[in-house]
Design an enzyme around this catalytic site. Structure first.
Site, PDB file in Angstrom:
ATOM      1  NE  ARG A 266     -23.867 -18.336  29.677  1.00 54.20           N
ATOM      2  CZ  ARG A 266     -23.124 -18.848  28.746  1.00 54.20           C
ATOM      3  NH1 ARG A 266     -21.628 -19.538  29.262  1.00 54.20           N
ATOM      4  NH2 ARG A 266     -23.378 -19.040  27.588  1.00 54.20           N
ATOM      5  NE  ARG A 281     -15.278 -19.124  35.476  1.00 55.63           N
ATOM      6  CZ  ARG A 281     -15.450 -19.914  34.602  1.00 55.63           C
ATOM      7  NH1 ARG A 281     -16.758 -20.308  34.329  1.00 55.63           N
ATOM      8  NH2 ARG A 281     -14.549 -20.520  34.142  1.00 55.63           N
ATOM      9  CD  GLU A 353     -15.730 -22.383  26.524  1.00 58.96           C
ATOM     10  OE1 GLU A 353     -15.265 -22.953  27.498  1.00 58.96           O
ATOM     11  OE2 GLU A 353     -16.652 -22.066  26.163  1.00 58.96           O
ATOM     12  CB  SER A 356     -18.320 -23.465  23.108  1.00 58.66           C
ATOM     13  OG  SER A 356     -18.533 -24.957  23.444  1.00 58.66           O
ATOM     14  NE  ARG A 395     -14.705 -16.251  29.156  1.00 58.03           N
ATOM     15  CZ  ARG A 395     -14.793 -17.887  29.570  1.00 58.03           C
ATOM     16  NH1 ARG A 395     -14.443 -18.848  28.640  1.00 58.03           N
ATOM     17  NH2 ARG A 395     -15.297 -18.002  30.609  1.00 58.03           N
TER      18      ARG A 395
END
Length: 426
Positions: A266, A281, A353, A356, A395
């Site tokens: 990403r 991230r 988070e 999801s 994560r």
RNA sequence: GGAGAGGUGGCAGAGUGGUCGAAUGCGCUCGACUUGAAAUCGAGUGUACCGCGAGGUACCGAGGGUUCGAAUCCCUCCCUCUCCGCCA
């Protein structure tokens, strides 16, 4: 993609649902274009019907022995030519309008479910439940995961900049082994629960990204290979959706459950100041994804069980988390309802988070032209797709490095991972 | 990278200008026969859009062209396969 028929028949209702996501969604242009298109289509198809008729008539007469220069034939040819001219005028008009409609449709998000809490920003997300408070660490001096990780020599950000850029990491020794162990552990858990494993291509074409909703609106979010129509996948959701693209499945095949490990890429455009340190991230990260293709009647139940399946990973790892129902303003483009799993990160003193889980209803299926047929029933229906992380590996590693940190500066290996890693402590 | 072949319905596979949305076979659905099944026989069986309906239109990889008429002829592009080379 929203069903155009739905917009045509219930414009106010669809508009109201879209407004829950935020401002800037206006259905008026598409309604006007749709009306125009349908008017053009009526005229065009009548002309075409006559043209087809002429074609057949000429054929019949020629076969019956008429000469090519027979006056009757010439008259028909002449009429055919006149129709051709008219069509040459109408056809491009209609095609252009259709293309405009398609363009707009592709940029409209999925209208939220009535069960999704109404709200504008993530602050209005609703906590559904919490798990594992008894596992909250008691150690008062917990280092951020990137600090403990570098101390242990199992990850390195600085040198990764030389290899690539910022927001990349290299895992070393036990760090690399832990990443691998987590992937293996999660896949084992999910395949045992009936999710069939896939290892798809991670270079994917534009049609695949369009099908799951990343294109055309979010092109800036993905890495593109300049010379080819290929992109680096942002999530396994994309290749899995397109695995069945343009197919008509049979109802007995449903539900289909898949899990897949892939790297994810990403660009994180627009998040320059956020989470600049650590594993939270990155431009490249690993993820195990859960995916379901289901009958429309069952998709909301399937979302609950999908979320629970993702939760099982955190429970097995004994990592404290909470489940958040995203509000309408925070919902992803393709989703009508999403639960985020947020894991406790002691160094930040908050839940972050880590998964999801979304019900995309027929939104992706329509874009992917992915249907199913029920025996005995006429026609086909779009099926429903759901996806959820199970889980983001980086994560998860961050959460382990922090929640399992011990006062002596070592990190315990979660019990369920010890057989995979062959050691109790990092 | 070089050379060649090919893209047609759920699948296989015909069709090289006219009533072709498309033969035939397989598959599938329904019916007959059978105690049941198999085999056999008969009928049916693409998708989407427009229309209350009758019905109409589009689709033979994609786009464009020739023609009264294109799955069929011409052009461009995309994709797949085979052989050679290179390569994990």
């Amino acid at each position: 993609m929203i069903d155009l028929k739905q917009i045509r028949e219930n414009p106010e209702q669809v508009q109201a649902q879209l407004n829950l996501r935020g401002d800037g969604y206006d259905l008026q242009p598409i309604l006007a274009l749709d009306k125009q298109q349908r008017e053009l289509e009526v005229g065009r198809s009548q002309l075409q019907a006559r043209s087809n008729e002429i074609g057949k008539l000429v054929g019949q007469k020629m076969k019956a022995g008429a000469k090519p220069d027979d006056p009757e034939i010439l008259a028909l040819k002449d009429e055919g030519n006149r129709i051709k001219t008219q069509l040459a005028d109408l056809e491009p008009q209609e095609r252009e309008i259709k293309a405009k409609i398609e363009t707009i449709l592709l940029t409209l998000p999925n209208p939220p479910s009535p069960t999704t809490p109404v709200g504008k920003t993530e602050d209005e997300n609703v906590e559904v439940r919490r798990w594992g408070e008894e596992y909250l660490p008691t150690n008062p001096n917990i280092l951020p995961h990137y600090e403990i990780g570098e101390k242990l020599g199992i990850l390195n950000f600085e040198r990764s900049v030389k290899i690539a850029q910022s927001r990349f990491v290299t895992l070393i020794g036990a760090g690399a082994a832990l990443e691998r162990a987590l992937i293996q552990f999660m896949l084992d858990l999910h395949t045992q629960a009936g999710f069939l494993e896939m290892l798809p291509p991670i270079l994917i074409n534009s049609a695949s990204l369009t099908a799951s909703g990343q294109l055309p609106k979010f092109a800036d979010e993905s890495f593109k290979c300049d010379r080819d129509d290929l992109w680096l996948t942002p999530t396994a959701e994309v290749p899995i959706t397109s695995y069945y693209r343009d197919e008509i499945l049979s109802a007995e095949q449903l539900p289909i459950y898949h899990c897949a490990y892939t790297p994810c890429f990403r660009r994180e455009a627009g998040s320059y100041g956020r989470d600049t340190r650590g594993l939270i991230r990155l431009h490249q990260f690993n993820k195990v994804e859960l995916f379901k293709f289901v009958h429309p009647d069952t998709s909301f139940d399937e979302l609950e069980s999908l979320t629970q399946q993702a939760e099982r990973v955190l429970q097995a790892l004994k990592l404290p988390y909470r489940v958040m129902a995203l509000c309408t303003g925070d919902l992803g483009f393709a989703s009508v309802k999403t639960y985020d799993l947020e894991v406790w990160l002691p160094s930040q003193g908050k839940y972050r988070e880590i998964s999801s889980c979304s019900n995309c209803t027929d939104f992706q299926a329509r874009r992917a032209n992915l249907r199913f047929k029920e025996p005995g029933k006429k026609g086909t229906q779009y099926l429903h797709t759901l996806n959820g992380s199970g889980l983001a590996i980086g994560r998860t590693m961050a959460a382990i490095l922090e929640n399992y940190q011990q006062p002596d500066g070592t990190v315990q290996v979660p019990e369920v991972l010890q057989p995979y890693l062959g050691r109790p402590v990092l």
